[in-house]
Write a protein that holds these residues in place. Structure first.
Motif, mmCIF file in Angstrom:
data_model
loop_
_atom_site.group_PDB
_atom_site.id
_atom_site.type_symbol
_atom_site.label_atom_id
_atom_site.label_comp_id
_atom_site.label_asym_id
_atom_site.label_seq_id
_atom_site.Cartn_x
_atom_site.Cartn_y
_atom_site.Cartn_z
ATOM 1 N N MET A 117 54.164 -6.795 62.956
ATOM 2 C CA MET A 117 54.544 -5.471 62.446
ATOM 3 C C MET A 117 53.387 -4.873 61.666
ATOM 4 N N LYS A 118 53.067 -3.607 61.953
ATOM 5 C CA LYS A 118 51.957 -2.944 61.279
ATOM 6 C C LYS A 118 52.256 -2.689 59.800
ATOM 7 N N LEU A 119 51.201 -2.764 58.999
ATOM 8 C CA LEU A 119 51.281 -2.315 57.616
ATOM 9 C C LEU A 119 51.100 -0.808 57.565
ATOM 10 N N LYS A 120 51.641 -0.188 56.534
ATOM 11 C CA LYS A 120 51.446 1.248 56.309
ATOM 12 C C LYS A 120 50.493 1.443 55.135
ATOM 13 N N ALA A 121 49.575 2.375 55.294
ATOM 14 C CA ALA A 121 48.594 2.641 54.238
ATOM 15 C C ALA A 121 48.611 4.100 53.833
ATOM 16 N N VAL A 122 48.262 4.331 52.580
ATOM 17 C CA VAL A 122 48.006 5.674 52.060
ATOM 18 C C VAL A 122 46.548 5.724 51.634
ATOM 19 N N LEU A 123 45.842 6.749 52.055
ATOM 20 C CA LEU A 123 44.429 6.928 51.726
ATOM 21 C C LEU A 123 44.297 7.912 50.575
ATOM 22 N N VAL A 124 43.546 7.528 49.550
ATOM 23 C CA VAL A 124 43.326 8.397 48.390
ATOM 24 C C VAL A 124 41.871 8.827 48.395
ATOM 25 N N GLY A 125 41.621 10.106 48.707
ATOM 26 C CA GLY A 125 40.263 10.624 48.786
ATOM 27 C C GLY A 125 40.098 11.457 50.038
ATOM 28 N N THR A 126 39.198 12.445 49.956
ATOM 29 C CA THR A 126 39.001 13.340 51.103
ATOM 30 C C THR A 126 37.533 13.601 51.411
ATOM 31 N N LYS A 127 36.624 12.972 50.673
ATOM 32 C CA LYS A 127 35.202 13.227 50.908
ATOM 33 C C LYS A 127 34.664 12.335 52.020
ATOM 34 N N GLY A 128 33.330 12.294 52.175
ATOM 35 C CA GLY A 128 32.693 11.695 53.339
ATOM 36 C C GLY A 128 33.148 10.308 53.714
ATOM 37 N N TRP A 129 33.117 9.350 52.771
ATOM 38 C CA TRP A 129 33.474 7.984 53.121
ATOM 39 C C TRP A 129 34.970 7.845 53.352
ATOM 40 N N ALA A 130 35.776 8.695 52.684
ATOM 41 C CA ALA A 130 37.219 8.694 52.948
ATOM 42 C C ALA A 130 37.488 9.100 54.389
ATOM 43 N N GLU A 131 36.699 10.026 54.907
ATOM 44 C CA GLU A 131 36.876 10.413 56.309
ATOM 45 C C GLU A 131 36.530 9.246 57.236
ATOM 46 N N ALA A 132 35.513 8.445 56.877
ATOM 47 C CA ALA A 132 35.203 7.259 57.682
ATOM 48 C C ALA A 132 36.403 6.318 57.720
ATOM 49 N N HIS A 133 37.091 6.169 56.588
ATOM 50 C CA HIS A 133 38.298 5.354 56.552
ATOM 51 C C HIS A 133 39.374 5.939 57.454
ATOM 52 N N ALA A 134 39.570 7.249 57.358
ATOM 53 C CA ALA A 134 40.590 7.901 58.188
ATOM 54 C C ALA A 134 40.308 7.684 59.666
ATOM 55 N N LYS A 135 39.055 7.757 60.030
ATOM 56 C CA LYS A 135 38.659 7.551 61.428
ATOM 57 C C LYS A 135 38.904 6.101 61.840
ATOM 58 N N SER A 149 41.969 18.031 44.376
ATOM 59 C CA SER A 149 42.192 19.439 44.061
ATOM 60 C C SER A 149 41.921 20.364 45.246
ATOM 61 N N ASN A 150 41.182 19.888 46.236
ATOM 62 C CA ASN A 150 40.779 20.725 47.358
ATOM 63 C C ASN A 150 41.839 20.668 48.464
ATOM 64 N N VAL A 151 42.777 21.600 48.413
ATOM 65 C CA VAL A 151 43.880 21.610 49.384
ATOM 66 C C VAL A 151 43.366 21.871 50.787
ATOM 67 N N GLN A 211 43.213 16.896 61.286
ATOM 68 C CA GLN A 211 42.250 16.326 62.228
ATOM 69 C C GLN A 211 42.650 14.924 62.671
ATOM 70 N N TYR A 212 43.186 14.130 61.734
ATOM 71 C CA TYR A 212 43.530 12.747 62.055
ATOM 72 C C TYR A 212 45.046 12.530 62.171
ATOM 73 N N ARG A 213 45.777 13.618 62.305
ATOM 74 C CA ARG A 213 47.216 13.584 62.572
ATOM 75 C C ARG A 213 47.962 12.739 61.532
ATOM 76 N N ILE A 214 47.664 13.032 60.272
ATOM 77 C CA ILE A 214 48.313 12.335 59.163
ATOM 78 C C ILE A 214 49.474 13.193 58.686
ATOM 79 N N LYS A 215 50.689 12.704 58.836
ATOM 80 C CA LYS A 215 51.873 13.516 58.584
ATOM 81 C C LYS A 215 52.019 13.907 57.116
ATOM 82 N N HIS A 216 51.891 12.935 56.243
ATOM 83 C CA HIS A 216 52.139 13.176 54.824
ATOM 84 C C HIS A 216 50.823 13.436 54.097
ATOM 85 N N ARG A 217 50.790 14.518 53.326
ATOM 86 C CA ARG A 217 49.609 14.833 52.527
ATOM 87 C C ARG A 217 50.060 15.441 51.201
ATOM 88 N N SER A 218 49.313 15.154 50.126
ATOM 89 C CA SER A 218 49.717 15.630 48.802
ATOM 90 C C SER A 218 48.544 15.541 47.839
#
Length: 350
Positions: free
Chosen positions: A1-19, A36-38, A47-54
């Motif tokens: 069974m897959k684990l679920k993760a939440v990513l905290v961050g939106t800058k360059g290296w966070a995008e590498a994680h999302a990818k 702060s950057n909505v 872009q990465y089809r992430i349903k939940h964002r906040s």
């Protein structure tokens, strides 16, 4: 069974994680949290089809009930984010980008609250999963150069930035032997490199491990150059000298082994540019195994990461007070804060 993760961050290296999450087989990205950057937050989520964002981590944790909180934010925000993450009862593991913290007290508090709430912690030193670097460690463990005697390590970026990876990799190559003492020196903060983390521009140290291995570190603009590199962040190299030969590895050039007894000489490619995403994916895939069997430990777990963090703080400590720092030792924030004060004064004079 897959684990679920939440990513905290939106800058360059966070995008590498999302990818990377897009191709992970054992963990899926359920949500993303920004500061702060909505616009940036929504762009990444779409872009990465992430349903939940906040912009509210506590609310996002309620909405998604993740197993993993992946903190890829600026280092000065990590403690507060960890405090929020440990309050979510379903969270099993918190992943933190390096460095673990900017001050000793923050590192100790992160460790204490995660232990108190029963949360596993990893610090993302994914260099261990680069193919050439993991092969180098296997060779060393197999005795390809005999017994390790001396290690020289260098990076042209400051100690808090790439120095954090560098020290951790030396610990990894030396099988995480405890450190007996550290003696270091640092220069002033002048902001010579492009890192956003405030740290002395140059630092160096000598380290003695309990197993008798000695190591030297050079961090900053004065450190040796790696032939063929133009990016300061790629000027990372470790040379390991043993009783029967030597091993040399660069971040983005080559891995070389030479045995003086057998005359064996191997040269292979070492590439950050071609391998960093695969290394990040492999690191993320390892999370499932650690969550399933915490007793087995992890090469990037809090216990191992605190060993290398202690070495880094010992360099700061001996730069201020002189002499040797005998480990383990509980360090004070003033050894780091004086460089933050220097940076503030420098900014005020501009």
């Amino acid at each position: 069974m897959k684990l679920k993760a939440v990513l905290v961050g939106t800058k360059g290296w966070a995008e590498a994680h999302a990818k990377a999450y897009q191709v992970c087989e054992s963990i899926e990205l359920a949500g993303i949290c920004g500061h702060s950057n909505v616009e940036r937050l929504n762009h990444l989520a779409d872009q990465y089809r992430i349903k939940h964002r906040s912009l509210d981590l506590a609310q996002l944790l309620l909405d998604t009930s993740p197993d993993v909180v992946d903190i890829v934010s600026s280092a000065d925000a990590r403690l507060e984010l960890v405090k929020a993450a440990v309050q979510s009862p379903g969270v099993k593991l918190i992943n933190i980008e390096k460095p673990l913290a900017l001050t000793p007290s923050e590192a100790y508090e992160i460790a204490d609250i995660c232990h108190a709430h029963g949360k596993l912690v990893l610090v993302n030193h994914q260099h261990k999963y680069l193919p050439a670097w993991s092969k180098a460690r296997r060779w060393l463990q197999d005795g390809a150069i005999g017994s390790i005697e001396y290690i020289r390590a260098s990076t042209k970026v400051n100690i808090m930035e790439q120095g954090s990876h560098l020290i951790d990799m030396v610990m990894f190559f030396n099988d995480f032997s405890p450190v007996r003492w550290v003696m270091g020196q640092t220069g002033a903060y002048e902001g010579k490199d492009s890192s956003s983390i405030i740290a002395p521009d140059e630092s160096m140290a000598s380290v003695l491990f309990d197993n008798g291995v000695r190591a030297s570190f050079e961090c900053g603009a004065f450190a040796r150059s790696i032939q063929g590199e133009t990016n300061p962040f790629y000027h990372i190299g470790i040379d390991v000298y043993g009783s029967d030969g030597h091993l040399k590895i660069d971040l983005n050039q080559k891995l070389e082994l030479r045995n003086y007894i057998t005359q064996q000489h191997l040269v292979e490619k070492s590439s950050w540019e071609e391998s960093y995403m695969d290394a990040l994916i492999a690191y993320m895939e390892s999370i499932h195994g650690y969550v399933s069997n915490p007793g087995a430990g992890h090469i990037c777990d809090l216990e191992h990461s605190m060993l290398s963090y202690q070495v880094m703080m010992a360099i700061y400590h001996t730069a201020k007070y002189g002499g040797k720092a005998i480990l383990p030792h509980r360090f004070e924030d003033s050894i780091v804060e004086r460089y933050i004060d220097e940076a503030s004064r420098s900014a005020g004079m501009q």
